[in-house]
Design a protein around this motif. Structure first.
Motif, PDB file in Angstrom:
ATOM      1  N   ASN A  47      49.478  -3.940  58.503  1.00 32.30           N
ATOM      2  CA  ASN A  47      50.589  -3.377  59.297  1.00 32.30           C
ATOM      3  C   ASN A  47      50.790  -1.886  58.956  1.00 32.30           C
ATOM      4  O   ASN A  47      51.906  -1.390  58.891  1.00 32.30           O
ATOM      5  N   GLN A  48      49.651  -1.203  58.670  1.00 33.29           N
ATOM      6  CA  GLN A  48      49.660   0.228  58.318  1.00 33.29           C
ATOM      7  C   GLN A  48      50.498   0.487  57.048  1.00 33.29           C
ATOM      8  O   GLN A  48      51.108   1.530  56.898  1.00 33.29           O
ATOM      9  N   GLY A  49      50.519  -0.499  56.166  1.00 37.10           N
ATOM     10  CA  GLY A  49      51.285  -0.360  54.916  1.00 37.10           C
ATOM     11  C   GLY A  49      52.781  -0.455  55.135  1.00 37.10           C
ATOM     12  O   GLY A  49      53.565  -0.215  54.217  1.00 37.10           O
ATOM     13  N   GLN A  50      53.193  -0.833  56.334  1.00 36.74           N
ATOM     14  CA  GLN A  50      54.625  -0.882  56.657  1.00 36.74           C
ATOM     15  C   GLN A  50      55.166  -2.311  56.510  1.00 36.74           C
ATOM     16  O   GLN A  50      55.760  -2.863  57.440  1.00 36.74           O
ATOM     17  N   ILE A  51      54.912  -2.898  55.369  1.00 35.76           N
ATOM     18  CA  ILE A  51      55.533  -4.189  55.043  1.00 35.76           C
ATOM     19  C   ILE A  51      56.242  -3.965  53.715  1.00 35.76           C
ATOM     20  O   ILE A  51      55.648  -3.400  52.791  1.00 35.76           O
ATOM     21  N   CYS A  52      57.486  -4.395  53.638  1.00 33.63           N
ATOM     22  CA  CYS A  52      58.249  -4.149  52.408  1.00 33.63           C
ATOM     23  C   CYS A  52      57.552  -4.732  51.188  1.00 33.63           C
ATOM     24  O   CYS A  52      57.816  -4.328  50.073  1.00 33.63           O
ATOM     25  N   LEU A  53      56.635  -5.703  51.401  1.00 32.56           N
ATOM     26  CA  LEU A  53      55.965  -6.394  50.302  1.00 32.56           C
ATOM     27  C   LEU A  53      54.607  -5.808  49.951  1.00 32.56           C
ATOM     28  O   LEU A  53      53.930  -6.293  49.047  1.00 32.56           O
TER      29      LEU A  53
ATOM     30  N   SER B 206      58.752  -7.173  45.093  1.00 29.55           N
ATOM     31  CA  SER B 206      57.669  -8.128  44.818  1.00 29.55           C
ATOM     32  C   SER B 206      56.625  -7.517  43.895  1.00 29.55           C
ATOM     33  O   SER B 206      56.574  -6.299  43.717  1.00 29.55           O
ATOM     34  N   THR B 207      55.795  -8.398  43.327  1.00 28.79           N
ATOM     35  CA  THR B 207      54.704  -7.980  42.430  1.00 28.79           C
ATOM     36  C   THR B 207      53.534  -8.909  42.649  1.00 28.79           C
ATOM     37  O   THR B 207      53.729 -10.107  42.878  1.00 28.79           O
ATOM     38  N   THR B 208      52.340  -8.349  42.575  1.00 26.52           N
ATOM     39  CA  THR B 208      51.151  -9.201  42.591  1.00 26.52           C
ATOM     40  C   THR B 208      50.417  -9.021  41.266  1.00 26.52           C
ATOM     41  O   THR B 208      50.268  -7.896  40.791  1.00 26.52           O
ATOM     42  N   ILE B 209      49.979 -10.130  40.685  1.00 24.26           N
ATOM     43  CA  ILE B 209      49.252 -10.095  39.413  1.00 24.26           C
ATOM     44  C   ILE B 209      47.894 -10.767  39.637  1.00 24.26           C
ATOM     45  O   ILE B 209      47.838 -11.887  40.162  1.00 24.26           O
TER      46      ILE B 209
ATOM     47  N   TRP C  37      53.600 -12.868  43.071  1.00 23.72           N
ATOM     48  CA  TRP C  37      52.403 -13.601  43.505  1.00 23.72           C
ATOM     49  C   TRP C  37      51.343 -13.482  42.437  1.00 23.72           C
ATOM     50  O   TRP C  37      51.083 -12.370  41.933  1.00 23.72           O
ATOM     51  N   VAL C  38      50.735 -14.613  42.073  1.00 26.81           N
ATOM     52  CA  VAL C  38      49.621 -14.587  41.128  1.00 26.81           C
ATOM     53  C   VAL C  38      48.355 -14.968  41.898  1.00 26.81           C
ATOM     54  O   VAL C  38      48.290 -16.038  42.515  1.00 26.81           O
ATOM     55  N   ASN C  39      47.380 -14.077  41.883  1.00 26.21           N
ATOM     56  CA  ASN C  39      46.087 -14.272  42.562  1.00 26.21           C
ATOM     57  C   ASN C  39      46.227 -14.529  44.058  1.00 26.21           C
ATOM     58  O   ASN C  39      45.443 -15.290  44.650  1.00 26.21           O
ATOM     59  N   CYS C  40      47.236 -13.942  44.664  1.00 26.89           N
ATOM     60  CA  CYS C  40      47.405 -14.051  46.111  1.00 26.89           C
ATOM     61  C   CYS C  40      48.431 -13.014  46.542  1.00 26.89           C
ATOM     62  O   CYS C  40      49.011 -12.316  45.694  1.00 26.89           O
ATOM     63  N   TRP C  41      48.622 -12.890  47.832  1.00 20.56           N
ATOM     64  CA  TRP C  41      49.655 -11.979  48.339  1.00 20.56           C
ATOM     65  C   TRP C  41      50.163 -12.503  49.683  1.00 20.56           C
ATOM     66  O   TRP C  41      49.377 -12.992  50.494  1.00 20.56           O
ATOM     67  N   LEU C  42      51.439 -12.417  49.882  1.00 23.21           N
ATOM     68  CA  LEU C  42      52.092 -12.811  51.140  1.00 23.21           C
ATOM     69  C   LEU C  42      51.863 -14.279  51.504  1.00 23.21           C
ATOM     70  O   LEU C  42      51.854 -14.638  52.675  1.00 23.21           O
TER      71      LEU C  42
END
Ligand code: NAD
Length: 484
Positions: A280-286, A416-419, A440-445
């Protein structure tokens, strides 16, 4: 279910023009030209909407879960039936790739309605027994008229995310979509009429935030507000609503870390990181806009990430092979580019992108940007502290867990955070210490609608999703009955 050139408000079951007769010009961001006009509503339109909602409330709140369920499911079915029309409208309004509108935005919108229509049937309240003395039971009653205000990045997705639990819980709603992307909310009005939603139960007002939006916040009969948008807007809303003792749920900005350890599954991480950076062109709050990579992996990560980012196709959002469409407006593109300039001044090196993407033909005047990767910045510079909300990420190496935790938590946000790691204890340790409402661990959204959703620190107040949303949209009343 066709978009129209002149949008209307949806008040008391009718499509009506704004009382002012004024309109807001809507641009197609991928073409760079005007394509429609939305009502420029004022307090007068909001007053009518609140009046309609108030009149509808006694019946809607007592109509029964089964009827509310049936009507909401019918509304969901209509959105699904017209998925292609809704998806095309979303892409025209936002500039996002049509594949995203078809597979994420619109499907999630009807899922929101179905989810909360069903969830209310499973909602229960508590009972507390005082041994040999009394029983307390808690009623969860609808609040009355509530306000829902949403942003432009996921228009129908976030609009329905708020409206659905509010309606399911028996409230009547006055809602306002973003004035930049109101088309699918307008189509939703038409779908409500087709579904037979009773007049006044849902009212949709179009207009500018500081005028129509603020009138909803200020209205004394609007008892609760669910808002998603920028942190500064959230601050203004809280300042107005708090002295009026309104219930508030604020879902605000983010500056999310993406923490990558050397022991992760490289291929899975790389494919997902491209997505979490530029979807989304980096336009996601997450979106993960600050990417921290453990030192042994840093150079390999950098080479592959830059290579794959350069291969992303920026262009016509109506084409199925486009990865990045246009950003939402010319003004927003200027803001994003100003951050790239700031990053350079702060000592950052642009590894790829950092400039306008020239897309020819019918899209020659659209608002396109190349996906951008910047390295060499300190964790505490402005580029790494402020929300850019575009296709711009920074990459930084780290040595230890303690160090990266300090970097990750150094911002005012906590959404949010992704690890990325295959070390389960480390993942749990990090998740516990990170300042974020969603990890999120090993995933996103990967979203389960039953889970609590929201941010800490300047990313918001309160949680939405699942039972949290139903709790927010109901008033708890404890009844204590003494044993006689
Ligand atoms: P924004 O704050 O400018 O606008 C959001 C909505 O608020 C719009 O409908 C707008 O008209 C309205 N508004 C503006 N001023 C108002 C006022 N004074 N009173 C009442 N309403 C007012 O945000 P935006 O630019 O549309 O959206 C981008 C922002 O939203 C980013 O910061 C992003 O991180 C955030 N966002 C957060 C989440 C989340 O779940 N936390 C999700 C999506 C977007």
């Amino acid at each position: 279910m066709k978009p129209e050139k002149y949008l209307k408000n949806y008040i008391n079951g009718q499509l009506v023009p704004p009382i002012s007769g004024q309109s807001i010009t809507l641009y197609n961001p991928a073409i760079g030209e005007v394509y429609a006009y939305a009502p420029d509503s004022t307090q007068k339109d909001v007053n009518e909407a609140v009046e309609a909602a108030e009149a509808a409330f006694p019946k809607w709140s007592k109509i029964g879960i089964k009827t509310r369920f049936r009507l909401m499911m019918r509304l969901a079915d209509i959105i699904e039936q017209y998925l292609e029309e809704f998806a095309q409208a979303e892409t025209t309004d936002t500039g996002k790739p049509i594949t995203l509108s078809r597979t994420i935005d619109i499907p999630r919108s009807h899922s929101n309605l179905r989810f909360f229509a069903t969830a209310i049937a499973h909602f229960s309240s508590e009972a507390h027994q005082m041994e040999n003395q009394a029983i307390n039971y808690t009623l969860r009653q609808p609040i009355g008229v509530v306000g829902c205000i949403s942003p432009w990045n996921l228009p129908l997705y976030l609009f329905t995310w708020k409206i659905a639990p509010a309606l399911a819980a028996g409230n009547c709603v006055v809602a306002k979509p973003s004035e930049i992307t109101p088309m699918t909310a307008f189509l939703l009005s038409k779908a409500c009429i087709e579904a037979g939603i009773p007049p006044g139960v849902l009212n949709i007002i179009h207009g500018y935030g500081p005028i129509a939006g603020q009138a909803i916040i200020e209205h004394p009969k609007v008892k609760a507000i669910s808002f998603t948008g920028g942190t500064n807007t959230g601050r203004k809303i809280a300042a107005i609503a708090a002295p009026m003792f309104k219930k508030l749920s604020l879902e605000l900005g983010g500056k999310n870390p993406n923490i990558i350890f050397a022991d992760c599954d490289f291929e899975e991480m790389m494919a997902t990181t491209l997505n979490s950076s530029f979807a989304n062109q980096g336009q996601i709050c997450l979106c993960g806009s600050r990417i921290f990579v453990e030192e042994p992996l840093y150079e390999r990560f950098k080479a592959e990430f830059v290579k794959r980012t350069r291969m992303l196709k920026v262009g016509d959002p109506t084409s199925a092979i486009t990865n990045l469409g246009a950003v939402v407006s010319d003004l927003h593109r200027e803001k994003i580019l100003s951050y790239v300039e700031l990053a350079k001044k702060e000592g950052g090196k642009v590894l790829c992108g950092g400039e306008i993407a020239e897309v020819g033909g019918k899209n020659a005047k659209g608002y396109f940007l190349k996906p951008t990767i910047i390295e060499g910045l300190a964790h505490d510079c402005r580029t790494n502290q402020e929300e850019i909300f575009g296709p711009v990420v920074t990459i930084m190496p780290f040595k230890t867990e303690e160090e990266v935790l300090m970097y990750a938590n150094s911002v005012e946000y906590g959404l949010s955070t992704t690890i990325w790691t295959n070390h389960i204890s480390r993942a749990n340790r990090m998740a516990e210490q990170i300042h974020a409402g969603v990890v999120w661990v090993n995933c996103w959204l990967l979203r389960d609608l039953r889970t609590p959703f929201g941010g800490m620190k300047s990313s918001g107040v309160g949680r939405e999703g699942g039972l949290e949303a139903l709790r927010f949209f109901t008033e708890a009343k404890n009844v204590c009955v003494k044993y006689m």
